[in-house]
Write a protein that holds these residues in place. Structure first.
Motif: not given
Length: 259
Positions: A150-160, A167-177, A131-134
């Motif tokens: 305050q949070a929504e979620y991005i469930a992520w996976g892969s095809s195999g 790159p190594c990206l963060p698991g939490v992304f902080r952005h206001r609308v 999971l990533c967190i917005w």
């Protein structure tokens, strides 16, 4: 802007490296070319505490009363829980069939639909990876006497399997609308989508493109974009925004060439 045509029983428009379809995702996805990533923000069919609450209009569920007149409502947001789970597994399974080996799958969810979303990713055949967190910041709508949603979620996976590089990206992304960057009742910030894309390869599919924010981010980062939207009003908004993104990109390139 390219001329509309009828393909896969849907209106299609091509702008640069972006191709947009106006139609229902399950009828279009199976005939698409292979993709490197699926980035999906489907209708949540959520809102409220009780099952009957989800039958309200999206404008009544997801935004305050002062914002309800700013954006059109959208369809497909009133499924009951079993229907939502089955439908999600169907479109995720269809997307897997056109996904390249190692393609990524990113699916947005709120807290209510998070368990169903992670189940549907696996039922669709994807390998669920986390999971990533917005973090929507403290600007998210408050409710007295409660913890702020305050949070929504991005469930992520892969095809195999995935390669052990990149790159190594963060698991939490902080952005206001930001009001100037919102064109849909449940629109996500363009910067959020841009932050998610560096791992997503060259061709990105968004089967519920709404106002086209994922497509705008793809234009800005040089990705090919395939978007599907069943509501014609939002389809036109998305095409207009993507066309404007290309114009802005051309303007930046002209300035760079002049310097």
């Amino acid at each position: 802007m390219g001329a509309p045509a009828v393909i896969h029983r849907a209106k299609v428009r091509r702008i640069g490296d972006a191709t947009m379809y106006c139609g229902e995702s399950l009828g279009i996805i199976p005939d698409l070319d292979p993709i490197d990533a699926l980035v999906a923000d489907p209708p949540y069919s959520s809102g409220g505490v009780h099952s009957a609450d989800r039958m309200a209009k999206p404008s009544q569920k997801y935004v305050g009363s002062k914002q309800r007149h700013l954006y059109p409502d959208f369809s497909g947001d009133n499924r009951d829980q079993r229907s939502y789970a089955a439908w999600s597994a169907l479109w995720l399974g269809a997307a897997l069939k056109i996904a390249k080996p190692g393609a990524l799958c990113l699916v947005f969810s709120d807290w209510r639909q998070l368990p169903t979303t992670t189940d549907a990713i696996q039922a669709g055949g994807w390998l669920w990876r986390g999971l990533c967190i917005w973090d929507k910041t403290e600007a998210a709508r408050p409710q007295r006497g409660r913890y702020r949603n305050q949070a929504e979620y991005i469930a992520w996976g892969s095809s195999g399997s995935l390669p052990a590089d990149g790159p190594c990206l963060p698991g939490v992304f902080r952005h206001r609308v930001l009001p100037d960057d919102k064109h849909h009742l449940t629109g996500k910030p363009t910067r959020l989508m841009s932050d998610l894309l560096p791992l997503c390869g060259g061709t990105v599919l968004d089967p519920f493109m709404g106002s086209g924010t994922t497509g705008v981010a793809c234009v800005q980062l040089g990705r090919r974009f395939v978007g599907i939207e069943q509501d014609e009003g939002y389809f036109e908004i998305a095409c207009g925004r993507i066309e404007e993104a290309y114009r802005s990109l051309d303007h930046v390139l002209e300035i760079a060439n002049d310097q």
